[in-house]
Write an enzyme that holds these catalytic residues in place. Structure first.
Site, short mmCIF file in Angstrom:
data_model
loop_
_atom_site.label_atom_id
_atom_site.label_comp_id
_atom_site.label_asym_id
_atom_site.label_seq_id
_atom_site.Cartn_x
_atom_site.Cartn_y
_atom_site.Cartn_z
N PRO A 26 38.84 55.99 -25.50
CA PRO A 26 39.97 56.69 -24.89
C PRO A 26 40.52 55.88 -23.72
O PRO A 26 39.76 55.38 -22.89
CB PRO A 26 39.36 58.00 -24.40
CG PRO A 26 37.90 57.73 -24.27
CD PRO A 26 37.57 56.70 -25.29
N CYS A 113 34.51 56.65 -15.95
CA CYS A 113 35.75 56.29 -15.25
C CYS A 113 35.43 55.79 -13.84
O CYS A 113 34.76 56.48 -13.07
CB CYS A 113 36.68 57.48 -15.19
SG CYS A 113 38.28 57.08 -14.46
N LYS A 155 29.51 59.09 -22.80
CA LYS A 155 29.81 57.70 -22.45
C LYS A 155 29.66 57.51 -20.95
O LYS A 155 30.12 58.34 -20.16
CB LYS A 155 31.24 57.35 -22.89
CG LYS A 155 31.63 55.88 -22.68
CD LYS A 155 32.93 55.57 -23.40
CE LYS A 155 33.26 54.09 -23.27
NZ LYS A 155 34.35 53.80 -22.33
N ASN A 217 29.85 48.97 -25.42
CA ASN A 217 31.25 48.86 -24.99
C ASN A 217 31.34 47.80 -23.90
O ASN A 217 30.48 47.73 -23.03
CB ASN A 217 31.74 50.22 -24.48
CG ASN A 217 33.16 50.21 -23.93
OD1 ASN A 217 33.44 50.84 -22.92
ND2 ASN A 217 34.06 49.52 -24.57
N GLY A 241 37.99 49.02 -26.31
CA GLY A 241 39.04 49.51 -25.42
C GLY A 241 40.15 48.49 -25.29
O GLY A 241 41.00 48.34 -26.17
N ARG A 242 40.13 47.72 -24.19
CA ARG A 242 41.24 46.80 -23.90
C ARG A 242 41.49 45.77 -24.99
O ARG A 242 42.61 45.26 -25.12
CB ARG A 242 40.95 46.08 -22.57
CG ARG A 242 40.94 47.00 -21.36
CD ARG A 242 40.44 46.25 -20.12
NE ARG A 242 39.09 45.76 -20.29
CZ ARG A 242 38.63 44.62 -19.76
NH1 ARG A 242 39.42 43.87 -19.03
NH2 ARG A 242 37.37 44.26 -19.96
#
Length: 382
Positions: A26, A113, A155, A217, A241-242
């Site tokens: 996400p 985050c 996560k 990740n 992700g990126r």
């Protein structure tokens, strides 16, 4: 790269067979229904594609923007939603709403985050330091989701900083409380997105958590990176992700890699311009043309990285306002330009390491389960 060097991991999360074992992470402002659909079209429909972060409090309060963000395509299965919360009661109530109204088939809990507006309230990557509060939040989500058969995954990051590592405890606690898988972004919160991910931490987590799948990740920018991560760590799947920013076709490359097939060649600029058109149309369907095309602007530099596109055309594409204007501008891109070598590698935000902003006294007692005052935020999307 012609074949996978090791057997492709097989991954089951609750009742969902994830094949290949690839998860779209996400990302705020990125992984809306339009981008997820694009990634699924290139990749496998049975991989996991997770929506933007949704806050528990916003669901409980029926915040209109948040409820709009919980949008999935008609063929999207499983529907994967990431939930953020710092109060076990809010997390439990939000989960009951989500499963009671059949809004998702899989819940992922966000404890990774690193942004200051989240960590200063004790959320995100700050929260696993408070072991008992972390345990209560995971337990609340799992118990509320269990009657509907909706699996919960968790996560998190390595820790707050090098002096406050939390990932081994977090992995064990999450598994103990019924999480169906854990995923580690192999950086500390202090690193944010800078430097290199420490894949050896993923290997250590895999050794420590043996009863549920462990996903890795961090720094998966190519199919080769994914194979290397699995080989180096023994992880059960990869979270991307990126690496897929401006490259939704990466999921097709990952699918080939995990099946031991030659990767498809990188797309020519002619193919990329059709993907841009498709992305713009999907965003317009989701958000309306004006807002959707404006949302596409942030993706332009990622899509065009390394391609021979003049500065003036780049600027125009970065300011595009309508689908008709998008069609006109992408028609000016040279369709014969091959995929450039320098389009590979890191992309997206990297930034610099920074001291993590925490609530006052946060590090005093890791066993304190008090919910931080004012921590139950309404803002979804990260």
């Amino acid at each position: 790269m012609s074949t996978a060097l090791h057997p492709a991991p097989t991954l089951r999360i609750g009742r969902h067979q994830v094949d290949p074992a690839v998860v779209l992470a996400p990302m705020a402002g990125i992984t809306n229904v339009a981008f997820r659909q694009l990634c699924r079209e290139f990749g496998s429909p049975t991989s996991l594609y997770v929506c933007e972060m949704i806050t528990a409090r916003a669901i409980v309060e029926r915040d209109s923007k948040t409820m709009e963000m919980i949008t999935f395509g008609p063929d999207e299965n499983p529907r994967s939603l990431q939930l953020y919360g710092v109060d076990p009661a809010s997390v439990a109530e939000a989960t009951r709403i989500i499963v009671g109204e059949d809004r998702a088939d899989h819940l992922d809990m966000n404890f990774g985050c690193p942004v200051p507006k989240v960590t200063r309230k004790g959320g995100g990557a700050a929260l696993p330091y408070k072991r008992q509060l972390f345990r209560q939040i995971v337990r609340a989500a799992v118990r509320a989701a269990e009657p509907a058969g909706v699996p919960v995954t968790v996560k998190f990051r390595i820790g707050i900083d090098d002096e406050h590592l939390t990932y081994l405890d977090a992995g064990r606690i999450a598994a103990d409380e019924g999480a169906q898988a854990v995923a580690l972004h192999a950086r500390t919160a202090a690193q944010r997105y800078s430097g290199q991910a420490d894949w050896s931490a993923i290997a250590r987590l895999k050794e420590a958590v043996t009863d549920v799948p462990v996903l890795g990740n961090g720094d998966v920018f190519s199919a080769r990176d994914a194979l290397d991560m699995v080989a180096a760590t023994g992880c059960d799947g990869v979270v991307v992700g990126r690496g897929c920013l401006g490259r939704p076709w990466l999921f097709g490359e990952l699918q080939a890699a995990f099946r031991g097939e030659p990767p498809p060649p990188g797309p020519s600029l002619g193919v990329v311009r059709e993907v841009l058109r498709r992305h713009g149309a999907l965003l317009a369907d989701h958000l309306g043309e004006q807002k959707g095309v404006r949302d596409l602007r942030k993706h332009m530099a990622w899509y065009l990285k390394g391609f021979p596109v003049g500065a003036e055309l780049r600027r125009s594409l970065a300011m595009v306002s309508t689908l008709a204007e998008l069609d006109d501008l992408v028609d000016r891109l040279d369709p014969t330009a091959p995929f450039p070598d320098d389009a590979e590698g890191p992309r997206g935000r990297q930034g610099s390491p920074a001291k993590v902003v925490l609530p006052e006294g946060w590090l005093d007692d890791p066993e304190d389960a008090t919910v931080p005052e004012g921590a139950d935020v309404m803002h979804s999307g990260g």
